[in-house]
Design an enzyme around this catalytic site. Structure first.
Site, PDB file in Angstrom:
ATOM      1  N   SER A   1      25.269  46.262  42.252  1.00  0.00           N
ATOM      2  CA  SER A   1      24.549  45.404  43.212  1.00  0.00           C
ATOM      3  C   SER A   1      24.989  43.948  43.235  1.00  0.00           C
ATOM      4  CB  SER A   1      23.025  45.466  43.007  1.00  0.00           C
ATOM      5  OG  SER A   1      22.502  46.689  43.466  1.00  0.00           O
ATOM      6  N   THR A   2      26.048  43.593  42.495  1.00  0.00           N
ATOM      7  CA  THR A   2      26.437  42.179  42.434  1.00  0.00           C
ATOM      8  C   THR A   2      27.445  41.780  43.508  1.00  0.00           C
ATOM      9  OG1 THR A   2      28.166  42.622  40.816  1.00  0.00           O
ATOM     10  CG2 THR A   2      25.983  42.013  39.961  1.00  0.00           C
TER      11      THR A   2
ATOM     12  N   VAL B   1      28.409  42.947  47.595  1.00  0.00           N
ATOM     13  CA  VAL B   1      27.816  42.717  48.908  1.00  0.00           C
ATOM     14  C   VAL B   1      26.285  42.779  48.879  1.00  0.00           C
ATOM     15  CG1 VAL B   1      29.840  43.454  50.223  1.00  0.00           C
ATOM     16  CG2 VAL B   1      28.075  45.126  49.645  1.00  0.00           C
TER      17      VAL B   1
ATOM     18  N   GLY C   1      34.231  47.457  48.484  1.00  0.00           N
ATOM     19  CA  GLY C   1      34.068  47.115  47.073  1.00  0.00           C
ATOM     20  C   GLY C   1      34.433  48.247  46.133  1.00  0.00           C
ATOM     21  N   VAL C   2      33.627  48.403  45.076  1.00  0.00           N
ATOM     22  CA  VAL C   2      33.845  49.454  44.069  1.00  0.00           C
ATOM     23  C   VAL C   2      33.851  50.828  44.731  1.00  0.00           C
ATOM     24  CG1 VAL C   2      32.822  50.604  42.063  1.00  0.00           C
ATOM     25  CG2 VAL C   2      32.919  48.111  42.148  1.00  0.00           C
ATOM     26  N   ASP C   3      32.911  51.054  45.647  1.00  0.00           N
ATOM     27  CA  ASP C   3      32.777  52.348  46.312  1.00  0.00           C
ATOM     28  C   ASP C   3      34.076  52.735  47.022  1.00  0.00           C
ATOM     29  OD1 ASP C   3      31.503  54.659  47.230  1.00  0.00           O
ATOM     30  OD2 ASP C   3      30.458  53.626  48.855  1.00  0.00           O
TER      31      ASP C   3
END
Length: 169
Positions: A122-123, A125, A32-34
């Site tokens: 937090s939206t 995974v 994701g973003v990370d």
């Protein structure tokens, strides 16, 4: 008073003093973003994250906390890493989600950052319902005393953008 703006797009393409990373507790990248921030930002971010793990965060960054590193190749000075909570029907973890935004703003203040770009923490995974995440994020930013002049919520898709727009008004 902090100005809130909404952007539909890719947070790794944003220009800001600090870009917030929805990190996992290991601080070593992920999905994701990370993963996107680590890939686009390059190896300098991972080097600083490894140094943080070797010094202060041997067991990882706790949920709701935040810490800064260089932004590497991103168009920002810093990345502020924060670990959001996993959503649970059985336990109210909204205080931990709010803490991600408060702590990120606290770290930004310590750095002297005036513009900060946030994802919808937090939206992905971690499955936090988008409308509730937007409510918590916008309310927390509005209620947190900070020297940050502009907060941008950078939202990946139209659904997220609409949920945040409903909260910003």
């Amino acid at each position: 008073m902090t100005t809130i703006t909404l952007i539909q797009g890719d947070i790794t393409r944003q220009r800001a003093d600090a870009i917030v990373n929805a990190a996992n507790s290991s601080l070593l990248g992920g999905g994701g973003v990370d993963g996107a921030i680590h890939r686009r930002g390059g190896p300098a971010i991972l080097r600083e994250c490894r140094a943080l793990r070797a010094s202060r965060y041997g067991k990882g960054l706790p949920t709701g906390r935040a810490v800064a590193t260089t932004a590497g190749e991103l168009d920002a000075r810093w990345v502020i890493h924060t670990v959001g909570p996993v959503y649970s029907d059985a336990e109210d973890r909204s205080d931990l989600l709010a803490s991600c935004y408060r702590e990120s703003l606290r770290v930004a203040d310590g750095l002297g950052a005036r513009t900060v770009a946030f994802p919808a923490i937090s939206t992905g995974v971690f499955r936090w319902p988008m409308a509730d995440a937007a409510r918590i994020a916008v309310h927390t930013v509005r209620e947190t005393e900070t020297a940050v002049e502009e907060v941008s919520f950078v939202l990946f898709d139209e659904r997220a953008y609409e949920a945040f727009a409903a909260q910003v008004g």
